[in-house]
Design a protein around this motif. Structure first.
Motif, PDB file in Angstrom:
ATOM      1  N   GLY A 134       0.815  -1.211   0.000  1.00  0.00           N
ATOM      2  CA  GLY A 134       0.000   0.000   0.000  1.00  0.00           C
ATOM      3  C   GLY A 134       0.846   1.258   0.000  1.00  0.00           C
TER       4      GLY A 134
ATOM      5  N   GLY B 208       2.507   1.676  -3.394  1.00  0.00           N
ATOM      6  CA  GLY B 208       1.502   2.087  -4.379  1.00  0.00           C
ATOM      7  C   GLY B 208       1.141   3.556  -4.250  1.00  0.00           C
ATOM      8  N   TYR B 209       0.956   3.999  -3.012  1.00  0.00           N
ATOM      9  CA  TYR B 209       0.621   5.411  -2.786  1.00  0.00           C
ATOM     10  C   TYR B 209       1.787   6.307  -3.196  1.00  0.00           C
ATOM     11  CZ  TYR B 209      -1.434   9.524  -0.669  1.00  0.00           C
ATOM     12  OH  TYR B 209      -1.978  10.763  -0.475  1.00  0.00           O
TER      13      TYR B 209
ATOM     14  N   PRO C  59      -8.077   3.809  -4.875  1.00  0.00           N
ATOM     15  CA  PRO C  59      -8.296   2.482  -5.485  1.00  0.00           C
ATOM     16  C   PRO C  59      -7.004   1.709  -5.764  1.00  0.00           C
ATOM     17  CG  PRO C  59      -9.671   4.104  -6.556  1.00  0.00           C
ATOM     18  CD  PRO C  59      -8.742   4.861  -5.651  1.00  0.00           C
ATOM     19  N   VAL C  60      -6.017   2.372  -6.347  1.00  0.00           N
ATOM     20  CA  VAL C  60      -4.763   1.682  -6.660  1.00  0.00           C
ATOM     21  C   VAL C  60      -4.032   1.313  -5.373  1.00  0.00           C
ATOM     22  CG1 VAL C  60      -2.514   1.936  -7.758  1.00  0.00           C
ATOM     23  CG2 VAL C  60      -4.567   2.760  -8.911  1.00  0.00           C
ATOM     24  N   THR C  61      -4.062   2.197  -4.369  1.00  0.00           N
ATOM     25  CA  THR C  61      -3.416   1.898  -3.087  1.00  0.00           C
ATOM     26  C   THR C  61      -4.050   0.676  -2.445  1.00  0.00           C
ATOM     27  OG1 THR C  61      -2.877   4.229  -2.767  1.00  0.00           O
ATOM     28  CG2 THR C  61      -2.871   2.828  -0.809  1.00  0.00           C
ATOM     29  N   PHE C  62      -5.370   0.597  -2.477  1.00  0.00           N
ATOM     30  CA  PHE C  62      -6.072  -0.562  -1.918  1.00  0.00           C
ATOM     31  C   PHE C  62      -5.676  -1.847  -2.641  1.00  0.00           C
ATOM     32  CE2 PHE C  62      -9.620  -3.545  -2.234  1.00  0.00           C
ATOM     33  CZ  PHE C  62      -9.739  -3.895  -0.903  1.00  0.00           C
ATOM     34  N   GLU C  63      -5.682  -1.795  -3.960  1.00  0.00           N
ATOM     35  CA  GLU C  63      -5.357  -2.998  -4.738  1.00  0.00           C
ATOM     36  C   GLU C  63      -3.918  -3.456  -4.494  1.00  0.00           C
ATOM     37  OE1 GLU C  63      -7.355  -4.933  -6.323  1.00  0.00           O
ATOM     38  OE2 GLU C  63      -9.078  -3.626  -6.073  1.00  0.00           O
ATOM     39  N   LEU C  64      -2.984  -2.532  -4.381  1.00  0.00           N
ATOM     40  CA  LEU C  64      -1.598  -2.918  -4.134  1.00  0.00           C
ATOM     41  C   LEU C  64      -1.397  -3.374  -2.692  1.00  0.00           C
ATOM     42  CD1 LEU C  64       0.382  -0.369  -6.307  1.00  0.00           C
ATOM     43  CD2 LEU C  64       0.042  -2.802  -6.688  1.00  0.00           C
ATOM     44  N   THR C  65      -2.233  -2.905  -1.773  1.00  0.00           N
ATOM     45  CA  THR C  65      -2.201  -3.418  -0.406  1.00  0.00           C
ATOM     46  C   THR C  65      -2.601  -4.888  -0.391  1.00  0.00           C
ATOM     47  OG1 THR C  65      -2.702  -1.248   0.513  1.00  0.00           O
ATOM     48  CG2 THR C  65      -3.160  -3.146   1.916  1.00  0.00           C
ATOM     49  N   VAL C  66      -3.676  -5.209  -1.085  1.00  0.00           N
ATOM     50  CA  VAL C  66      -4.134  -6.602  -1.158  1.00  0.00           C
ATOM     51  C   VAL C  66      -3.108  -7.471  -1.878  1.00  0.00           C
ATOM     52  CG1 VAL C  66      -5.919  -8.109  -2.119  1.00  0.00           C
ATOM     53  CG2 VAL C  66      -6.567  -5.966  -1.028  1.00  0.00           C
ATOM     54  N   LEU C  67      -2.569  -6.972  -2.982  1.00  0.00           N
ATOM     55  CA  LEU C  67      -1.563  -7.731  -3.726  1.00  0.00           C
ATOM     56  C   LEU C  67      -0.312  -7.964  -2.893  1.00  0.00           C
ATOM     57  CD1 LEU C  67      -0.662  -9.033  -6.404  1.00  0.00           C
ATOM     58  CD2 LEU C  67       0.255  -6.795  -7.038  1.00  0.00           C
TER      59      LEU C  67
END
Length: 180
Positions: A70, A73-74, A102-110
């Motif tokens: 996250g 990504g941020y 949205p991108v920060t959330f997705e990269l946190t999950v990834l």
């Protein structure tokens, strides 16, 4: 492999029920066996504690991977929008954090998923394609309906004859020696 080059890896017993395996695992720890391994086709409540399984570090590693994913990504988005390519779109500020969510959330999950996968693979030393327990008679039944308990030979003071006798006292279906 020559017979003299082989060394004993452990002694294994096969049990018919989960309760018998759990009782034998608890008795093994009480008898002073430190390296006790249990194999079962499904999870058995209390078995991890009975064999002295250490607490897993996978949740902490997963959290670390999620936070790093996250954060990276941020920071990647902030750098591209504020430092590298600052473009004024519609009068909004360059550092408009809602569009980064949205991108920060997705990269946190990834990041969390990749860290968890890596922790499980490396923590379990996988893949292990040639392990001595695979040579135990009927060990393929550990995936269906049998339960196995293994006493490792690499612990201090291990005596194969005494361990074999102790396992026989637990009344297993079978007992076998595992060679490396």
């Amino acid at each position: 492999m020559a017979e003299e080059a082989r060394r004993l890896w452990g002694v294994m017993a096969e049990f018919a029920t989960a309760d018998a395996l759990l009782a034998a695992a608890r008795a093994a720890r009480e008898a002073g066996y430190g390296h006790v391994h249990a194999y079962s086709p499904f999870a058995i409540e209390g078995l991890a504690e009975a064999v002295g399984f250490p607490r897993s570090r996978v949740p902490a590693i997963t959290l670390l991977g999620a936070v790093l994913g996250g954060l990276l990504g941020y920071l990647m988005q902030w750098y591209s929008a504020v430092v590298a390519y600052p473009i004024n779109v519609g009068g909004r500020p360059l550092h408009s954090w809602p569009m980064f969510v949205p991108v920060t959330f997705e990269l946190t999950v990834l990041g969390g998923a990749l860290a968890a996968f890596g922790a499980v693979i490396f923590g379990n030393r996988l893949p292990d394609l040639a392990h001595p327990v695979f040579e135990a008679p009927d060990f393929d039944l550990a995936m269906r309906n049998r339960f196995f308990l293994c006493l490792r030979a690499d612990e201090p003071g291990f005596e194969a004859k005494r361990a074999a006798e102790w396992l026989e006292s637990q009344q297993p279906l079978k007992r076998s020696e595992l060679w490396w």
